[in-house]
Design a protein around this motif. Sequence first.
Motif, PDB file in Angstrom:
ATOM      1  N   LYS A 137       0.814  -1.217   0.000  1.00 57.45           N
ATOM      2  CA  LYS A 137       0.000   0.000   0.000  1.00 57.45           C
ATOM      3  C   LYS A 137       0.850   1.271   0.000  1.00 57.45           C
ATOM      4  N   ILE A 138       0.387   2.231  -0.767  1.00 54.87           N
ATOM      5  CA  ILE A 138       0.987   3.559  -0.848  1.00 54.87           C
ATOM      6  C   ILE A 138      -0.084   4.556  -0.420  1.00 54.87           C
ATOM      7  N   ASP A 139       0.128   5.195   0.707  1.00 55.50           N
ATOM      8  CA  ASP A 139      -0.860   6.149   1.248  1.00 55.50           C
ATOM      9  C   ASP A 139      -2.249   5.511   1.346  1.00 55.50           C
ATOM     10  N   GLY A 140      -2.280   4.282   1.828  1.00 50.53           N
ATOM     11  CA  GLY A 140      -3.547   3.606   2.069  1.00 50.53           C
ATOM     12  C   GLY A 140      -4.175   2.945   0.870  1.00 50.53           C
ATOM     13  N   LYS A 141      -3.501   2.956  -0.272  1.00 50.29           N
ATOM     14  CA  LYS A 141      -4.056   2.391  -1.504  1.00 50.29           C
ATOM     15  C   LYS A 141      -3.065   1.397  -2.100  1.00 50.29           C
ATOM     16  N   TYR A 142      -3.581   0.278  -2.593  1.00 46.85           N
ATOM     17  CA  TYR A 142      -2.697  -0.679  -3.258  1.00 46.85           C
ATOM     18  C   TYR A 142      -1.944  -0.002  -4.406  1.00 46.85           C
ATOM     19  N   ALA A 143      -0.673  -0.351  -4.539  1.00 44.33           N
ATOM     20  CA  ALA A 143       0.121   0.200  -5.635  1.00 44.33           C
ATOM     21  C   ALA A 143      -0.503  -0.133  -6.992  1.00 44.33           C
ATOM     22  N   LEU A 144      -1.135  -1.303  -7.084  1.00 43.81           N
ATOM     23  CA  LEU A 144      -1.786  -1.676  -8.335  1.00 43.81           C
ATOM     24  C   LEU A 144      -2.918  -0.703  -8.674  1.00 43.81           C
ATOM     25  N   ASP A 145      -3.664  -0.309  -7.671  1.00 43.18           N
ATOM     26  CA  ASP A 145      -4.731   0.665  -7.891  1.00 43.18           C
ATOM     27  C   ASP A 145      -4.175   2.047  -8.204  1.00 43.18           C
ATOM     28  N   VAL A 146      -3.042   2.379  -7.597  1.00 37.46           N
ATOM     29  CA  VAL A 146      -2.380   3.653  -7.905  1.00 37.46           C
ATOM     30  C   VAL A 146      -2.033   3.697  -9.393  1.00 37.46           C
ATOM     31  N   LEU A 147      -1.495   2.593  -9.890  1.00 39.33           N
ATOM     32  CA  LEU A 147      -1.152   2.517 -11.312  1.00 39.33           C
ATOM     33  C   LEU A 147      -2.377   2.759 -12.183  1.00 39.33           C
ATOM     34  N   TYR A 148      -3.470   2.048 -11.890  1.00 40.82           N
ATOM     35  CA  TYR A 148      -4.662   2.163 -12.722  1.00 40.82           C
ATOM     36  C   TYR A 148      -5.380   3.495 -12.535  1.00 40.82           C
ATOM     37  N   ASP A 149      -5.214   4.095 -11.377  1.00 43.00           N
ATOM     38  CA  ASP A 149      -5.817   5.413 -11.156  1.00 43.00           C
ATOM     39  C   ASP A 149      -5.015   6.522 -11.834  1.00 43.00           C
ATOM     40  N   THR A 150      -3.751   6.254 -12.108  1.00 41.10           N
ATOM     41  CA  THR A 150      -2.867   7.270 -12.677  1.00 41.10           C
ATOM     42  C   THR A 150      -2.874   7.260 -14.201  1.00 41.10           C
ATOM     43  N   VAL A 151      -2.774   6.074 -14.794  1.00 46.64           N
ATOM     44  CA  VAL A 151      -2.740   5.961 -16.256  1.00 46.64           C
ATOM     45  C   VAL A 151      -4.177   5.859 -16.772  1.00 46.64           C
ATOM     46  N   PRO A 152      -4.567   6.685 -17.735  1.00 51.63           N
ATOM     47  CA  PRO A 152      -5.944   6.665 -18.244  1.00 51.63           C
ATOM     48  C   PRO A 152      -6.392   5.282 -18.715  1.00 51.63           C
ATOM     49  N   ALA A 153      -7.650   4.977 -18.485  1.00 50.54           N
ATOM     50  CA  ALA A 153      -8.190   3.651 -18.772  1.00 50.54           C
ATOM     51  C   ALA A 153      -8.141   3.298 -20.251  1.00 50.54           C
ATOM     52  N   ASP A 154      -8.202   4.304 -21.126  1.00 47.43           N
ATOM     53  CA  ASP A 154      -8.142   3.987 -22.548  1.00 47.43           C
ATOM     54  C   ASP A 154      -6.741   3.565 -22.973  1.00 47.43           C
ATOM     55  N   LEU A 155      -5.750   3.936 -22.193  1.00 51.07           N
ATOM     56  CA  LEU A 155      -4.364   3.575 -22.515  1.00 51.07           C
ATOM     57  C   LEU A 155      -3.921   2.286 -21.835  1.00 51.07           C
ATOM     58  N   LEU A 156      -4.360   2.072 -20.608  1.00 58.05           N
ATOM     59  CA  LEU A 156      -3.910   0.902 -19.855  1.00 58.05           C
ATOM     60  C   LEU A 156      -5.097   0.156 -19.269  1.00 58.05           C
ATOM     61  N   LYS A 157      -5.196  -1.116 -19.632  1.00 55.14           N
ATOM     62  CA  LYS A 157      -6.234  -1.975 -19.067  1.00 55.14           C
ATOM     63  C   LYS A 157      -5.582  -3.085 -18.238  1.00 55.14           C
ATOM     64  N   THR A 158      -6.417  -3.843 -17.537  1.00 51.31           N
ATOM     65  CA  THR A 158      -5.888  -4.840 -16.620  1.00 51.31           C
ATOM     66  C   THR A 158      -5.738  -6.202 -17.275  1.00 51.31           C
ATOM     67  N   GLU A 159      -4.763  -6.935 -16.802  1.00 48.79           N
ATOM     68  CA  GLU A 159      -4.678  -8.373 -17.037  1.00 48.79           C
ATOM     69  C   GLU A 159      -4.480  -8.967 -15.637  1.00 48.79           C
ATOM     70  N   LEU A 160      -5.570  -9.074 -14.913  1.00 49.98           N
ATOM     71  CA  LEU A 160      -5.484  -9.492 -13.521  1.00 49.98           C
ATOM     72  C   LEU A 160      -5.108 -10.963 -13.426  1.00 49.98           C
ATOM     73  N   ASP A 161      -4.042 -11.221 -12.689  1.00 50.96           N
ATOM     74  CA  ASP A 161      -3.605 -12.582 -12.412  1.00 50.96           C
ATOM     75  C   ASP A 161      -4.312 -13.023 -11.136  1.00 50.96           C
ATOM     76  N   THR A 162      -5.264 -13.942 -11.289  1.00 55.86           N
ATOM     77  CA  THR A 162      -6.142 -14.285 -10.175  1.00 55.86           C
ATOM     78  C   THR A 162      -5.416 -14.976  -9.025  1.00 55.86           C
ATOM     79  N   CYS A 163      -4.330 -15.669  -9.312  1.00 57.23           N
ATOM     80  CA  CYS A 163      -3.524 -16.260  -8.241  1.00 57.23           C
ATOM     81  C   CYS A 163      -2.946 -15.172  -7.350  1.00 57.23           C
ATOM     82  N   TRP A 164      -2.303 -14.194  -7.970  1.00 55.73           N
ATOM     83  CA  TRP A 164      -1.613 -13.164  -7.186  1.00 55.73           C
ATOM     84  C   TRP A 164      -2.585 -12.202  -6.521  1.00 55.73           C
ATOM     85  N   VAL A 165      -3.767 -12.024  -7.119  1.00 51.06           N
ATOM     86  CA  VAL A 165      -4.791 -11.230  -6.437  1.00 51.06           C
ATOM     87  C   VAL A 165      -5.178 -11.919  -5.131  1.00 51.06           C
ATOM     88  N   ASN A 166      -5.349 -13.225  -5.187  1.00 53.40           N
ATOM     89  CA  ASN A 166      -5.699 -14.007  -4.001  1.00 53.40           C
ATOM     90  C   ASN A 166      -4.590 -13.941  -2.958  1.00 53.40           C
TER      91      ASN A 166
END
Length: 272
Positions: A137-166
């Motif tokens: 966490k960075i300032d109370g937020k997952y770094a992964l969410d920081v990435l997705y909140d920073t880069v516009p959604a039209d430019l960067l989408k997710t490829e969520l790895d369900t193992c590592w999310v778990n």
Amino acid sequence: MKKFPVAIQVYSVREDAAADLDATLKSLKEFGYDGVEFAGMYGKAPAEIKAACDKYGLTPISAHVPFVDMLKDPMGVLSAYAEIGCKYVAVPYLIPEHRPGTPNFEYVVSFIEILAKAAKKLGMQMLYHNHDFEFLKIDGKYALDVLYDTVPADLLKTELDTCWVNVGGEKPADYIRKYTGRAPVVHLKDFYGEKSDDMYELIGIESKAPKRPDGFEFRPVGSGLQNFPEILEAAEDAGAEWVIVEQDKPSMGLTALECAKKSREYLRSIGL
């Protein structure tokens, strides 16, 4: 349940691919895979890889391309995967000095946006493929969410790895739904291991990264702890287009190709 097309990350059978890519692709098609996601070209030219995929009726849906390689020559490196016909290209991994919790992470995020713009010019969509270390966490937020909140959604989408999310401490189905409309590709990965009490972040120590379970091992899809019917339902709700099997290392006394076959058989047994 939606009948997703199923691909496999070729990294799962990398030794076989390195020895004979053509024979490996043939086997993957025979197992019932609809597409492949590359992680390297195994000494082949883009045109050769495209021809092999066409030969066996496999869609080269995406590719994992090292961040540092793309950074050195964005258009040159990415154009090779555009030639193969990849619709998606993913940042697959960050080396330790580029990860959350280091001074470089802020710059890495900005460079990912630049690479995503280069991919867009070539007709490809940039994805980010997570591991467990992005659940620091960075300032109370997952770094992964920081990435997705920073880069516009039209430019960067997710490829969520369900193992590592778990492993990171989140329920995969819930996290997939969190990125509804931004999750075109979902990685199906199974694992086994006992979760320890100190696996997740301690209250008040937000910089503590999750710990992997004791006795951790990768398993063929359907042979571990993951609830894949629930995950696939969430993937459908989130608007996913493809699911991709990945197993970093074979287990259960099986070869890599046997693991790939077992994963596909399980998915077929539940309707895919």
